[in-house]
Design a protein around this motif. Sequence first.
Motif, PDB file in Angstrom:
ATOM      1  N   SER A 102       0.824  -1.207   0.000  1.00  0.00           N
ATOM      2  CA  SER A 102       0.000   0.000   0.000  1.00  0.00           C
ATOM      3  C   SER A 102       0.861   1.261   0.000  1.00  0.00           C
ATOM      4  O   SER A 102       0.504   2.268  -0.615  1.00  0.00           O
ATOM      5  CB  SER A 102      -0.953   0.002   1.195  1.00  0.00           C
ATOM      6  N   LEU A 121      -7.373  -3.628   0.663  1.00  0.00           N
ATOM      7  CA  LEU A 121      -8.753  -3.764   0.195  1.00  0.00           C
ATOM      8  C   LEU A 121      -9.675  -2.646   0.664  1.00  0.00           C
ATOM      9  O   LEU A 121     -10.766  -2.487   0.115  1.00  0.00           O
ATOM     10  CB  LEU A 121      -9.321  -5.114   0.648  1.00  0.00           C
ATOM     11  N   PRO A 146      -8.495   1.721  -2.026  1.00  0.00           N
ATOM     12  CA  PRO A 146      -9.616   2.141  -2.886  1.00  0.00           C
ATOM     13  C   PRO A 146     -10.327   3.403  -2.386  1.00  0.00           C
ATOM     14  O   PRO A 146     -10.695   4.265  -3.190  1.00  0.00           O
ATOM     15  CB  PRO A 146     -10.570   0.944  -2.855  1.00  0.00           C
ATOM     16  N   LEU A 182      -8.077   6.348  -3.219  1.00  0.00           N
ATOM     17  CA  LEU A 182      -8.150   6.652  -4.654  1.00  0.00           C
ATOM     18  C   LEU A 182      -9.444   7.367  -5.003  1.00  0.00           C
ATOM     19  O   LEU A 182      -9.444   8.320  -5.786  1.00  0.00           O
ATOM     20  CB  LEU A 182      -8.030   5.367  -5.463  1.00  0.00           C
ATOM     21  N   LEU A 183     -10.539   6.912  -4.425  1.00  0.00           N
ATOM     22  CA  LEU A 183     -11.822   7.555  -4.682  1.00  0.00           C
ATOM     23  C   LEU A 183     -11.807   9.000  -4.187  1.00  0.00           C
ATOM     24  O   LEU A 183     -12.283   9.903  -4.897  1.00  0.00           O
ATOM     25  CB  LEU A 183     -12.953   6.770  -4.016  1.00  0.00           C
TER      26      LEU A 183
END
Length: 124
Positions: free
Chosen positions: A46, A103, A107, A110-111
């Motif tokens: 990560s 997980l 994400p 990034l969003l």
Amino acid sequence: MQSIAKNAAALLSVIGIGVQAIVCFMIAEGPIGSFHIGLFGAASLSYLISLSLALRTSLWLAALVIAVACLLLDFYALYGAFVAPTSSTEALSLLVVPVFKLLGVVPIGLLCGILANRFMPKSR
């Protein structure tokens, strides 16, 4: 502002990789084996994503969010496992946190970065 945030995200990512190296290779007992190397790779992935976002894309805010959130999770897991464990299975958090970071945190970061790039006003 943008270059400072990019540099901060890159620095925090490198610090996170260093923390993982200390945990996997210095604090862990026993000889260094494939388990230690695999855990280091999984826990550092990560941070490598955050570092590549900071250095190669315009998603510096996503990189900063990912790096800060991952560091906070790692420090919480380290505190729970080594400083003040509340149960004998507290060390298992060192195995679960890398999966949660990959997980969940990556994400969501990034969003956040994509939405911020889309809706934040551009500075000239």
